[in-house]
Design a protein around this motif. Sequence first.
Motif, PDB file in Angstrom:
ATOM      1  N   GLU A  61      60.254  51.002  54.555  1.00  0.00           N
ATOM      2  CA  GLU A  61      59.368  50.293  53.629  1.00  0.00           C
ATOM      3  C   GLU A  61      59.432  50.900  52.229  1.00  0.00           C
ATOM      4  N   LEU A  62      59.518  52.215  52.165  1.00  0.00           N
ATOM      5  CA  LEU A  62      59.633  52.905  50.890  1.00  0.00           C
ATOM      6  C   LEU A  62      60.918  52.501  50.176  1.00  0.00           C
ATOM      7  N   VAL A 114      62.744  49.775  50.669  1.00  0.00           N
ATOM      8  CA  VAL A 114      62.694  48.356  50.289  1.00  0.00           C
ATOM      9  C   VAL A 114      61.862  48.193  49.025  1.00  0.00           C
ATOM     10  N   GLU A 115      60.753  48.912  48.920  1.00  0.00           N
ATOM     11  CA  GLU A 115      59.930  48.808  47.713  1.00  0.00           C
ATOM     12  C   GLU A 115      60.689  49.308  46.489  1.00  0.00           C
ATOM     13  N   VAL A 123      63.150  46.622  45.453  1.00  0.00           N
ATOM     14  CA  VAL A 123      62.503  45.498  44.781  1.00  0.00           C
ATOM     15  C   VAL A 123      62.109  45.884  43.359  1.00  0.00           C
ATOM     16  N   LEU A 124      61.465  47.032  43.214  1.00  0.00           N
ATOM     17  CA  LEU A 124      61.010  47.464  41.894  1.00  0.00           C
ATOM     18  C   LEU A 124      62.172  47.724  40.934  1.00  0.00           C
TER      19      LEU A 124
END
Length: 65
Positions: free
Chosen positions: A11-12, A14-15, A18-19
């Motif tokens: 999740e880290l 993927v974030e 995205v950012l």
Amino acid sequence: MAKVDISLDAELVVEVMVLAGIGSPQDAVEAVVRDYIARGHRTEARVQAQDGPRRDADVLEPPQG
């Protein structure tokens, strides 16, 4: 340059992807690390630029007391 393999929470990563707008997990994390290092260097340069005149003034003026 030597390479290091690390495990990160998906999740880290993927974030970060995205950012950063970067499609590759490796490239996204590398970009974040490089940015972090560059910020540190800019901060060090700013602090040295601000402290330089103060340090020079301390050397020129005898201590009061």
